[in-house]
Enzyme design. Structure first.
Site, PDB file in Angstrom:
ATOM      1  N   ASP A 105       0.864  -1.182   0.000  1.00 41.94           N
ATOM      2  CA  ASP A 105       0.000   0.000   0.000  1.00 41.94           C
ATOM      3  C   ASP A 105       0.896   1.226   0.000  1.00 41.94           C
ATOM      4  OD1 ASP A 105      -2.504  -1.355   0.140  1.00 41.94           O
ATOM      5  OD2 ASP A 105      -2.176  -1.704   2.275  1.00 41.94           O
ATOM      6  N   ASP A 132      -6.989  -1.344  -4.697  1.00 39.49           N
ATOM      7  CA  ASP A 132      -8.036  -1.004  -3.733  1.00 39.49           C
ATOM      8  C   ASP A 132      -8.992   0.052  -4.300  1.00 39.49           C
ATOM      9  OD1 ASP A 132      -6.773  -2.744  -1.951  1.00 39.49           O
ATOM     10  OD2 ASP A 132      -5.655  -1.130  -0.973  1.00 39.49           O
TER      11      ASP A 132
END
Length: 165
Positions: free
Chosen positions: A120, A138
């Site tokens: 991330d 995401d």
């Protein structure tokens, strides 16, 4: 355009963008470091997550997340394929939504298979209040889910039935 071609193009573009951005972060920013882009609002970070959205099951004391999320993702991919195949007409919004879900799922699946965790890097915050870091996959999953909700609502109101044979 054929619905599978449409889905393939969008899903492939999503996976490529996701993997390129993750690779760029992995190769240019040390793990657990950050770079301020917009002070008090946005950083690029290099974080990893063994769990799911919002850090669900992101714990070092359990070791079964990788297999669990791989199996869940493979099931989801099968469901997405079935839904696209089952559409008796080409509904671009639904196919696009499912394509984003497909691309996002595959993007994070690649990370889980290769590394056992997902990279991330997008960190939005105000003061000390941070949204959990996330990635392109995401974003695709979130946008795809919202598009499906909107499409189902719109089609419910116009009386159409587009996910049946």
């Amino acid at each position: 355009m054929n619905k599978f071609l449409h889905a393939g193009i969008i899903a492939s573009a999503t996976v490529i963008l996701d993997q390129l951005t993750k690779y760029t972060i992995q190769s240019s920013l040390p793990l657990w470091s950050s770079k301020t882009i917009i002070p008090n609002f946005f950083n690029l970070v290099h974080a990893v997550n063994k769990g799911a959205a919002f850090g669900f099951l992101n714990r070092a004391d359990i070791t079964w997340q990788r297999g669990f999320f791989i199996v869940i993702t493979l099931i989801a991919l099968g469901v997405i394929y079935y839904l696209i195949k089952s559409m008796n007409k080409i509904y671009k919004v639904q196919v696009t939504a499912l394509s984003l879900l497909l691309g996002g799922a595959v993007g994070n699946l690649i990370d889980r298979i290769l590394f056992g965790q997902v990279t991330d890097f997008l960190d939005f915050y105000i003061g000390n209040y941070h949204w959990p870091a996330f990635n392109v996959a995401d974003i695709a999953l979130t946008v795809g889910a919202f598009m499906m909700i909107i499409a189902v609502y719109i089609n419910k109101n116009d009386g159409s039935d587009n996910i049946t044979n």
